[in-house]
Write a protein that holds these residues in place. Structure first.
Motif, PDB file in Angstrom:
ATOM      1  N   GLU A 108       0.561  -1.082  -0.054  1.00 38.83           N
ATOM      2  CA  GLU A 108       0.066   0.187   0.142  1.00 38.83           C
ATOM      3  C   GLU A 108       0.656   1.122  -0.118  1.00 38.83           C
ATOM      4  O   GLU A 108       0.381   2.465   0.303  1.00 38.83           O
ATOM      5  CB  GLU A 108      -1.109   0.230   1.275  1.00 38.83           C
ATOM      6  N   PHE A 109       1.748   1.068  -0.516  1.00 40.34           N
ATOM      7  CA  PHE A 109       3.121   1.782  -0.612  1.00 40.34           C
ATOM      8  C   PHE A 109       2.510   3.286  -1.156  1.00 40.34           C
ATOM      9  O   PHE A 109       2.022   2.687  -2.275  1.00 40.34           O
ATOM     10  CB  PHE A 109       4.173   1.116  -1.819  1.00 40.34           C
ATOM     11  N   TYR A 110       2.692   4.400  -0.693  1.00 41.04           N
ATOM     12  CA  TYR A 110       1.818   5.698  -1.516  1.00 41.04           C
ATOM     13  C   TYR A 110       0.499   4.924  -2.014  1.00 41.04           C
ATOM     14  O   TYR A 110       0.156   6.056  -2.911  1.00 41.04           O
ATOM     15  CB  TYR A 110       2.626   6.442  -2.239  1.00 41.04           C
ATOM     16  N   GLN A 111      -0.310   4.514  -1.355  1.00 34.37           N
ATOM     17  CA  GLN A 111      -1.603   3.447  -2.018  1.00 34.37           C
ATOM     18  C   GLN A 111      -1.662   3.902  -3.143  1.00 34.37           C
ATOM     19  O   GLN A 111      -3.124   4.093  -3.882  1.00 34.37           O
ATOM     20  CB  GLN A 111      -2.937   4.953  -1.710  1.00 34.37           C
ATOM     21  N   ARG A 112      -0.644   3.016  -3.809  1.00 30.67           N
ATOM     22  CA  ARG A 112      -0.396   2.164  -5.290  1.00 30.67           C
ATOM     23  C   ARG A 112       0.071   3.484  -6.141  1.00 30.67           C
ATOM     24  O   ARG A 112      -0.609   3.389  -7.622  1.00 30.67           O
ATOM     25  CB  ARG A 112      -1.407   1.347  -5.551  1.00 30.67           C
ATOM     26  N   ARG A 113      -0.214   4.713  -5.777  1.00 26.13           N
ATOM     27  CA  ARG A 113      -0.018   5.863  -6.500  1.00 26.13           C
ATOM     28  C   ARG A 113       0.924   6.200  -7.514  1.00 26.13           C
ATOM     29  O   ARG A 113       2.756   5.819  -7.032  1.00 26.13           O
ATOM     30  CB  ARG A 113      -0.813   7.624  -6.398  1.00 26.13           C
ATOM     31  N   GLU A 114       1.024   5.501  -9.113  1.00 24.90           N
ATOM     32  CA  GLU A 114       2.410   4.996  -9.840  1.00 24.90           C
ATOM     33  C   GLU A 114       2.905   6.579  -9.928  1.00 24.90           C
ATOM     34  O   GLU A 114       4.159   5.983  -9.812  1.00 24.90           O
ATOM     35  CB  GLU A 114       1.563   4.846 -11.040  1.00 24.90           C
ATOM     36  N   SER A 115       2.554   7.433  -9.227  1.00 28.42           N
ATOM     37  CA  SER A 115       3.761   8.761  -9.844  1.00 28.42           C
ATOM     38  C   SER A 115       4.645   8.707  -8.824  1.00 28.42           C
ATOM     39  O   SER A 115       5.799   8.993  -8.696  1.00 28.42           O
ATOM     40  CB  SER A 115       3.071   9.828 -10.676  1.00 28.42           C
TER      41      SER A 115
END
Ligand code: ATP
Ligand code: ATP
Ligand code: MG
Ligand code: MG
Ligand code: MG
Ligand code: MG
Length: 279
Positions: A108-115
């Motif tokens: 869940e690292f950075y809510q899986r935010r790609e950028s």
């Protein structure tokens, strides 16, 4: 919280791509212009004032050919620090100027935010590379700022993540086999063009024959780091934590970040290290 009439530029224009759940996330970074010139901007067409932009990083820093061991060790040290910094990276594989970082399936690292994930990996790795340079090249100044590009790919199951890593290691083998022959020929007096010509159309068997017959080299005896690339992961190691009242060591299994140069194509490595992708 600031709230102005301009807030809409974020609300209406910024979109965060979230990577799909239950997939391994792979970030692959690769050194920019470590060898090649930027093919979209041939240096010939540029004013010489700008030619410094296209200097090959490995050339200007006189990397040994085909494999500069210190440069590879520097990459490995940076990858090790990546695993220390980002606990959700469970495995990394590197060769030449590239490294792949595998995040655990349910991260869940950075809510899986790609950028966020991509930019943090690329910038942290790049900073590490600059910071650690002196440890591996104490007598060489960093003359150009190193920089890396990066991409993110998601792999939905165990087979595809194994195949991804196998793909990179096969690539390592093919390139290193060719480069080993190429540089043996060049160092023995052939021009780069002649060496290229000699190797054109050769198969793996022919390359092994060339190495053994012309140079008395058994390819399998070349260093494993060159032939297999490097894997970084948390290995189970027995460590002494303290001694008991009688002076006997008390040992525990700990996870220690390890660099190895093993085969990761066949099943053996993964059978022995099942916990890496499963926990
Ligand atoms: P791009 O910017 O598109 O990645 P590139 O010039 O970096 O282009 P790559 O395909 O990434 O090209 O190849 C990296 C090249 O860098 C290798 O082919 C090799 O020439 C050089 N290189 C990288 N690491 C080493 C090393 N440890 N020792 C010697 N040469 C290296
Ligand atoms: P995130 O990692 O989410 O970006 P952050 O802690 O970096 O979190 P930002 O919203 O980016 O938070 O804010 C940057 C903060 O860094 C500022 O609020 C300030 O406290 C500090 N900072 C940055 N530049 C300076 C500067 N030049 N002088 C003093 N403080 C600074
Ligand atoms: Mg899945
Ligand atoms: Mg590159
Ligand atoms: Mg590369
Ligand atoms: Mg900030």
């Amino acid at each position: 919280m600031a709230n102005s009439e301009y807030e809409y530029v974020k609300r209406e224009f910024e979109f965060d791509r979230r990577l799909p759940a239950s997939n391994w996330i792979v970030v692959r970074i690769d050194g920019c212009h470590f060898h090649r010139y930027n093919s979209s901007l041939p240096p010939k067409r540029l004013s010489t004032n700008f030619s410094f932009l296209f200097v090959r990083f490995s050339k200007i820093h006189a990397f040994e050919k085909p494999n500069d061991e210190n440069a590879l060790r520097l990459m490995n040290a940076c990858a090790t620090s990546m695993l220390e910094k980002f606990p959700d990276i469970v495995f990394a594989y590197g060769v030449s100027d590239e490294y792949s970082f595998v995040f655990r399936e349910e991260t869940e690292f950075y809510q899986r935010r790609e950028s966020k994930i991509l930019s943090l990996c690329v910038s942290y790795f790049t900073s590490l590379y600059g910071m650690k340079w002196k440890d591996f090249f104490p007598n060489k100044d960093l003359r150009e700022p190193p920089y890396f590009d990066g991409r993110v790919v998601c792999y939905p199951n165990m087979k595809t993540i194994h195949d991804y890593l196998a793909w990179r290691q096969v690539d390592c083998h093919i390139n290193n086999h060719y480069n080993t022959c190429f540089w043996m020929l060049v160092k023995s007096g052939k021009t780069e063009k002649e060496a290229q010509q000699t190797l054109k159309g050769t198969f793996s068997k022919d390359k092994n024959e060339l190495l053994s017959q012309q140079f008395q080299v058994n390819y399998e005896d070349e260093p494993a780091m060159f032939r297999k690339g490097s894997s970084v992961y948390r290995d189970k190691v027995e460590t002494k934590v303290k001694t008991d009242d009688y002076g006997n060591p008390i040992k525990r299994i700990r996870l220690a970040i390890t660099v190895s140069n093993l085969d990761i194509i066949g099943p053996e490595f993964w059978e022995k290290h099942q916990y890496i992708l499963q926990e």
